[in-house]
Design an enzyme around this catalytic site. Structure first.
Site, PDB file in Angstrom:
ATOM      1  N   TYR A 240      45.778  33.449  36.749  1.00 27.65           N
ATOM      2  CA  TYR A 240      45.057  33.767  35.666  1.00 27.65           C
ATOM      3  C   TYR A 240      45.445  34.767  34.837  1.00 27.65           C
ATOM      4  O   TYR A 240      44.961  34.828  33.548  1.00 27.65           O
ATOM      5  CB  TYR A 240      43.524  34.106  36.116  1.00 27.65           C
ATOM      6  CG  TYR A 240      43.313  35.434  36.886  1.00 27.65           C
ATOM      7  CD1 TYR A 240      43.568  36.562  36.415  1.00 27.65           C
ATOM      8  CD2 TYR A 240      43.125  35.037  38.398  1.00 27.65           C
ATOM      9  CE1 TYR A 240      43.294  37.834  37.375  1.00 27.65           C
ATOM     10  CE2 TYR A 240      42.845  36.216  39.305  1.00 27.65           C
ATOM     11  CZ  TYR A 240      43.039  37.312  38.948  1.00 27.65           C
ATOM     12  OH  TYR A 240      42.844  38.555  39.633  1.00 27.65           O
ATOM     13  N   LYS A 241      46.595  35.372  34.848  1.00 31.67           N
ATOM     14  CA  LYS A 241      47.310  36.539  34.225  1.00 31.67           C
ATOM     15  C   LYS A 241      48.345  35.728  33.192  1.00 31.67           C
ATOM     16  O   LYS A 241      47.787  34.831  32.501  1.00 31.67           O
ATOM     17  CB  LYS A 241      47.792  37.675  35.038  1.00 31.67           C
ATOM     18  CG  LYS A 241      46.678  38.247  35.644  1.00 31.67           C
ATOM     19  CD  LYS A 241      47.047  39.432  36.474  1.00 31.67           C
ATOM     20  CE  LYS A 241      45.783  40.380  37.128  1.00 31.67           C
ATOM     21  NZ  LYS A 241      46.315  41.176  38.326  1.00 31.67           N
TER      22      LYS A 241
ATOM     23  N   ASP B 160      53.916  41.394  45.826  1.00 31.54           N
ATOM     24  CA  ASP B 160      52.824  40.933  44.885  1.00 31.54           C
ATOM     25  C   ASP B 160      53.429  40.613  43.474  1.00 31.54           C
ATOM     26  O   ASP B 160      53.918  41.660  43.107  1.00 31.54           O
ATOM     27  CB  ASP B 160      51.748  41.924  44.797  1.00 31.54           C
ATOM     28  CG  ASP B 160      50.541  41.687  44.295  1.00 31.54           C
ATOM     29  OD1 ASP B 160      50.547  40.808  43.154  1.00 31.54           O
ATOM     30  OD2 ASP B 160      49.344  41.892  44.516  1.00 31.54           O
TER      31      ASP B 160
ATOM     32  N   ARG C 270      46.745  49.908  27.803  1.00 31.26           N
ATOM     33  CA  ARG C 270      47.669  48.880  28.373  1.00 31.26           C
ATOM     34  C   ARG C 270      47.710  47.736  27.193  1.00 31.26           C
ATOM     35  O   ARG C 270      46.649  47.488  26.500  1.00 31.26           O
ATOM     36  CB  ARG C 270      47.284  48.161  29.710  1.00 31.26           C
ATOM     37  CG  ARG C 270      47.314  48.869  30.685  1.00 31.26           C
ATOM     38  CD  ARG C 270      47.338  47.964  31.981  1.00 31.26           C
ATOM     39  NE  ARG C 270      46.303  47.006  31.883  1.00 31.26           N
ATOM     40  CZ  ARG C 270      46.079  46.160  32.989  1.00 31.26           C
ATOM     41  NH1 ARG C 270      46.951  46.225  33.801  1.00 31.26           N
ATOM     42  NH2 ARG C 270      45.168  45.250  32.868  1.00 31.26           N
TER      43      ARG C 270
ATOM     44  N   PHE D 220      48.026  47.911  43.087  1.00 32.74           N
ATOM     45  CA  PHE D 220      46.903  47.468  42.659  1.00 32.74           C
ATOM     46  C   PHE D 220      45.811  47.719  43.622  1.00 32.74           C
ATOM     47  O   PHE D 220      46.014  47.390  44.824  1.00 32.74           O
ATOM     48  CB  PHE D 220      46.523  46.199  42.224  1.00 32.74           C
ATOM     49  CG  PHE D 220      45.505  45.699  41.470  1.00 32.74           C
ATOM     50  CD1 PHE D 220      45.336  45.641  40.183  1.00 32.74           C
ATOM     51  CD2 PHE D 220      44.352  45.147  42.468  1.00 32.74           C
ATOM     52  CE1 PHE D 220      44.137  45.260  39.577  1.00 32.74           C
ATOM     53  CE2 PHE D 220      43.325  44.747  41.656  1.00 32.74           C
ATOM     54  CZ  PHE D 220      42.991  44.897  40.146  1.00 32.74           C
TER      55      PHE D 220
HETATM   56  C1  LIG Z   1      45.108  40.928  39.196  1.00 33.18           C
HETATM   57  C2  LIG Z   1      45.778  41.516  40.513  1.00 33.18           C
HETATM   58  C3  LIG Z   1      45.076  41.164  41.697  1.00 33.18           C
HETATM   59  C4  LIG Z   1      43.872  40.708  41.626  1.00 33.18           C
HETATM   60  O1  LIG Z   1      43.136  40.294  43.090  1.00 33.18           O
HETATM   61  P1  LIG Z   1      42.041  39.377  43.249  1.00 33.18           P
HETATM   62  O2  LIG Z   1      41.958  39.016  44.513  1.00 33.18           O
HETATM   63  O3  LIG Z   1      42.728  37.807  42.305  1.00 33.18           O
HETATM   64  O4  LIG Z   1      40.845  39.558  42.343  1.00 33.18           O
HETATM   65  C5  LIG Z   1      45.772  41.666  42.822  1.00 33.18           C
HETATM   66  N1  LIG Z   1      47.041  42.519  42.945  1.00 33.18           N
HETATM   67  C6  LIG Z   1      47.634  42.768  41.861  1.00 33.18           C
HETATM   68  C7  LIG Z   1      48.779  43.385  41.925  1.00 33.18           C
HETATM   69  C8  LIG Z   1      47.063  42.219  40.526  1.00 33.18           C
HETATM   70  O5  LIG Z   1      47.460  42.678  39.418  1.00 33.18           O
END
Ligand SMILES: *Cc1c(COP(=O)(O)O)cnc(C)c1O
Length: 394
Positions: free
Chosen positions: A209-210, A186, A353, A125
């Site tokens: 939050y996911k 992660d 997705r 990400f």
């Molecule tokens: C959703 C997501 C994030 C989000 O990062 P925030 O700092 O919470 O905005 C980071 N890494 C991954 C792999 C994600 O899927």
């Protein structure tokens, strides 16, 4: 191929079927974006009301002691730990994933001071890589090169946010550690979707939050392996991570244990919503979640068939809980699907997705979603010009 009645029969037999009623899922809509923002647990509104009216309203500043606000980063961390295969005293909750990435990578590279390489995956990400690219004095190497022997740290996502492809956490962790590098996972796209186990890794980060349904802006988490807790440094050494925050000393002294990785005042109202979600997770069998997730994603792939080109691994074991497809006109296709009641999302340049949250997604929903995909594509409904206009958030 399963028809609608067969899907209804699977729903009737589903050991997780009772959980759907614990969520607010809009009638007539098929919500396949639980991998981006999980649905609202019914119990959350009352828990947040209590935090506002009963705790803040009545206890005022006393809430820091009487309502346990002060220790929330640690107490919530202990509740979350079983979801990532971790033990008590190893997880701290707060801030955001990006901040936790920054803490984890900085702590990891300081434990390997003689090495100047950080290994990242291009598939990470973007925020994870952005946070690391800002570190001065380090060379960044792509994970695909497969060389870790001079790396200080390796940062990877267990599940790829675009394709849903899943790494073998145990195998990669063993290889990276054998090369003397620190392994950071992660788990944003795997926690709450499968049986995550980061206990062999050095650090791990994730959001709530996911799939965990902690609500928009819910706090993130950071796992620090106990073997590093004495030595590892928290570069964001805020007052909460001091050995005695209320001594208000002039100079910083780190706290022992996982408290060292807190930063500052917790987002108490966001924690309340997360706590309500964890009340649900405490009763969930993750093996059942994974089994249903693999069944739902496999069913969707089968029903969509060759109408779309699969971007996710075909083998369920190698996927997280999402299915992605390529389509050169992915954006208008997704807008049309949403307009017809199937909520997925679009990731540039060409990915559609669909996330399948096993606690509230039914087999019958998957069947209905696939029928709508067939209609929107078969009748070219997505070609209506109104679907081409881009919204700010895709
Ligand atoms: C959703 C997501 C994030 C989000 O990062 P925030 O700092 O919470 O905005 C980071 N890494 C991954 C792999 C994600 O899927």
């Amino acid at each position: 191929m399963l028809d609608r009645d067969a899907c209804l029969a699977l729903d009737a037999d589903d050991p997780l079927r009772g959980f759907r009623d614990e969520f607010v899922v809009p009638e007539g809509e098929i919500y396949l974006v639980g991998n981006s923002l999980g649905a609202l647990p019914r119990r959350t509104a009352e828990r947040v009301r209590a935090a506002v009216e009963d705790e803040w309203g009545r206890e005022l500043v006393g809430g820091w002691n009487s309502a346990g606000w002060y220790d929330q980063p640690l107490t919530t961390g202990d509740r979350l730990a079983p979801l990532i295969g971790a033990g008590p005293g190893t997880v701290v909750v707060g801030n955001t994933t990006s901040i936790a990435v920054y803490q984890a990578v900085n702590a990891a590279v300081r434990l390997r001071p003689e090495r100047r390489v950080i290994v990242l995956d291009r598939a990470n990400f973007p925020t994870d890589n952005y946070m690391v690219q800002a570190l001065p004095g380090y060379e960044v190497r792509d994970f695909a090169e497969g060389r870790f022997d001079d790396a200080a740290a390796v940062l990877l996502s267990e599940v790829d946010y675009r394709t849903g492809a899943r790494h073998d956490v145990d195998a990669v962790t063993a290889e990276v550690r054998a090369a003397g590098a620190m392994m950071i996972w992660d788990v944003c796209h795997s926690v709450g979707a499968l049986q995550v186990d980061v206990s062999a890794a050095d650090f791990a980060v994730g959001c709530t939050y996911k799939y965990l349904n902690g609500g928009p802006g819910a706090p993130a988490f950071l796992y620090v392996n106990p073997r590093h807790q004495g030595e590892a440094v928290n570069v964001l050494s805020g007052w909460y991570s001091h050995a005695e925050p209320f001594a208000f000393e002039g100079d910083f002294r780190p706290a022992d244990g996982i408290r060292r990785f807190t930063v500052s005042t917790p987002h108490v109202l966001s924690f309340a919503a997360l706590e309500a979600a964890l009340d649900v997770w405490e009763r969930v069998d993750l093996a059942q979640v994974r089994a249903k997730s693999m069944a739902l994603t496999s069913l969707f792939i089968e029903l969509v068939g060759d109408r779309l080109e699969l971007a996710s691994p075909a083998e369920a074991e190698r996927r997280g809980s999402q299915v992605s497809f390529y389509h050169p006109d992915g954006y208008p296709v997704m807008r049309a699907l949403i307009d017809h009641g199937v909520h997925g999302d679009f990731r540039a340049p060409d990915i559609l997705r669909f996330g399948f949250a096993p606690l509230y997604t039914r087999y019958a929903d998957v069947h209905a979603a696939a029928e709508i995909v067939a209609e929107v594509l078969g009748k070219d409904l997505w070609r209506d010009p109104k679907y081409a206009q881009r919204l700010a958030v895709t």
